[in-house]
Design an enzyme around this catalytic site. Structure first.
Site, PDB file in Angstrom:
ATOM      1  N   HIS A 127     -19.618  -6.686   8.468  1.00  0.00           N
ATOM      2  CA  HIS A 127     -19.785  -6.348   7.053  1.00  0.00           C
ATOM      3  C   HIS A 127     -18.447  -6.449   6.333  1.00  0.00           C
ATOM      4  O   HIS A 127     -17.907  -5.470   5.816  1.00  0.00           O
ATOM      5  CB  HIS A 127     -20.408  -4.959   6.925  1.00  0.00           C
TER       6      HIS A 127
ATOM      7  N   ASP B  76     -33.928 -14.384  16.020  1.00  0.00           N
ATOM      8  CA  ASP B  76     -35.310 -14.167  15.595  1.00  0.00           C
ATOM      9  C   ASP B  76     -35.821 -15.284  14.691  1.00  0.00           C
ATOM     10  O   ASP B  76     -37.001 -15.290  14.312  1.00  0.00           O
ATOM     11  CB  ASP B  76     -35.458 -12.814  14.889  1.00  0.00           C
TER      12      ASP B  76
ATOM     13  N   ASP C 158     -30.392  -5.864  16.985  1.00  0.00           N
ATOM     14  CA  ASP C 158     -30.190  -5.152  15.722  1.00  0.00           C
ATOM     15  C   ASP C 158     -31.527  -4.562  15.264  1.00  0.00           C
ATOM     16  O   ASP C 158     -31.787  -4.419  14.071  1.00  0.00           O
ATOM     17  CB  ASP C 158     -29.623  -6.090  14.648  1.00  0.00           C
TER      18      ASP C 158
ATOM     19  N   LEU D  81     -31.772  -8.525   4.316  1.00  0.00           N
ATOM     20  CA  LEU D  81     -32.342  -8.288   5.634  1.00  0.00           C
ATOM     21  C   LEU D  81     -31.900  -6.910   6.118  1.00  0.00           C
ATOM     22  O   LEU D  81     -30.729  -6.552   5.995  1.00  0.00           O
ATOM     23  CB  LEU D  81     -31.898  -9.365   6.618  1.00  0.00           C
TER      24      LEU D  81
END
Length: 383
Positions: free
Chosen positions: A194, A247, A272, A305
């Site tokens: 981040h 994913d 996650d 997300l």
């Protein structure tokens, strides 16, 4: 306890072994033998494949539970839910939150571990935040962002009785370099996440001891030919691991395949996963944020997300399909690479004599038939 495993295939670090018997003794892997002693206890998994237990180093929750619930029961339920999916080890993962909520989450994880987990076993705590910056905040709450503070971390670590093994931060924050040097020297895996950092800033933090990039391509500056950014730093630095969420939502399959080709053993698969994992589409929370899950994709109201609903074995399947690499190579990105990132590869992550006998029995349909932790089968498919 002493027994032997008979199976068609075994996924080893550098090859796929066919046939033979694998010795299990006192919860650890032994050697392979071609014949067993008369009267030996043999567990016959003919027609099946034996793989090392998976290790999810980045998981927030699953099946309606979340680490930030601040309850030992939530950690216990996560442990039980992921064992049938082939995960034998995990790191309960926090989110950026208030000081009070973080302390409660740490205490609840510690209590659950001390009482004893019934499923997958915890190898420590991962603090994802709160030392981030806002540009790529994702589903992290910026109102709690702040600069790294060694004294604060020491308080958390004392509360956790030394169980914190991984922490993520944005390297451009003030005090990030000295914080990283000190915490890394204590054996904690400092990770980059981040962040709006430059390539040079990332290089400096890795020089200081950071050794991992959290959910590669997400929550960070992208690759540009004049400024390689965080992605460029992650792909080009062989010292650091990089996490990948396979994913199909977080990273395009072709990009995931490229990352695998570049990082190889330094790539590790994570989920996650948040509380909506293994649950139907609907409304959920990730920390303090309302989240809507539709078709397996979880997003905040702003469209970001919000973690994932991925299960690690599905990430392995996806990466195998996207890369067309042998299963034993891809599988170890979800078992051995995570163990290596935390300095635990001497006891976890692969089928090797002397390591803990965490293993998964896979049927020909790539379904988990059974999961064992330290040689004890704690899950077996009913059929």
């Amino acid at each position: 306890m002493l027994y032997y495993i008979k199976a068609d295939k075994f996924l080893l670090e550098n090859k796929e072994k066919h046939g033979g018997y694998l010795k299990i003794e006192n919860g650890k892997f032994g050697d392979f033998v071609s014949d067993v002693p008369e009267g030996a206890n043999v567990m016959d998994w003919s027609g099946q494949t034996i793989a090392p237990g998976l290790f999810d180093t980045h998981i927030h929750g699953v099946k309606g539970h979340d680490v930030m619930d601040g309850k030992p029961e939530a950690v216990q339920e996560i442990s039980k839910a992921i064992l049938p999916l082939g995960v034998t080890r995990f790191l309960p993962t926090t989110l950026t939150s208030s000081k009070e909520d973080l302390k409660q989450a740490i205490l609840s994880i510690k209590e659950a571990i001390n009482v004893g987990l019934e499923g997958a076993q915890s190898e420590g705590i991962f603090l994802e935040g709160p030392y981030f910056t806002e540009t790529h905040k994702g589903a992290q709450n910026p109102s709690y962002f702040r600069n790294p503070d060694v004294d604060e971390f020491r308080e958390w670590q004392s509360l956790a009785e030394g169980m914190i093994v991984k922490i993520a931060l944005a390297p451009e924050r003030e005090n990030a370099l000295p914080f990283t040097e000190e915490v890394s020297n204590d054996g904690v895996l400092v990770s980059i996440a981040h962040t709006d950092a430059t390539y040079d800033c990332c290089k400096d933090i890795v020089d200081a001891g950071a050794r991992n990039y959290v959910h590669l391509f997400n929550g960070m500056t992208g690759l540009h030919h004049r400024e390689p950014g965080v992605v460029g730093a992650a792909l080009s630095d062989s010292r650091a691991f990089a996490e990948l969420i396979c994913d199909g939502f977080h990273v395009h399959p072709q990009v995931a395949s490229m990352a695998y080709q570049v990082k190889q053993e330094k790539l590790m698969l994570i989920t996650d996963c948040m509380r909506a994992g293994l649950m139907p589409d609907g409304n959920y929370y990730l920390g303090e944020f309302p989240v809507v899950m539709k078709d397996g994709m979880a997003r905040t109201e702003s469209g970001s997300l919000a973690g994932s609903t991925l299960q690690l074995i599905d990430g392995v399947k996806n990466l195998r399909d996207w890369t067309d690499e042998p299963l034993y190579k891809v599988w170890h990105r979800g078992s051995l690479s995570p163990a290596e990132s935390l300095g635990k590869a001497d006891k976890l992550g692969s089928i090797e004599a002397g390591k803990l006998a965490d293993y998964v029995v896979l049927n020909p349909k790539f379904e988990v038939q059974a999961t064992a932790v330290e040689g004890v089968i704690n899950y077996q498919r009913e059929d």
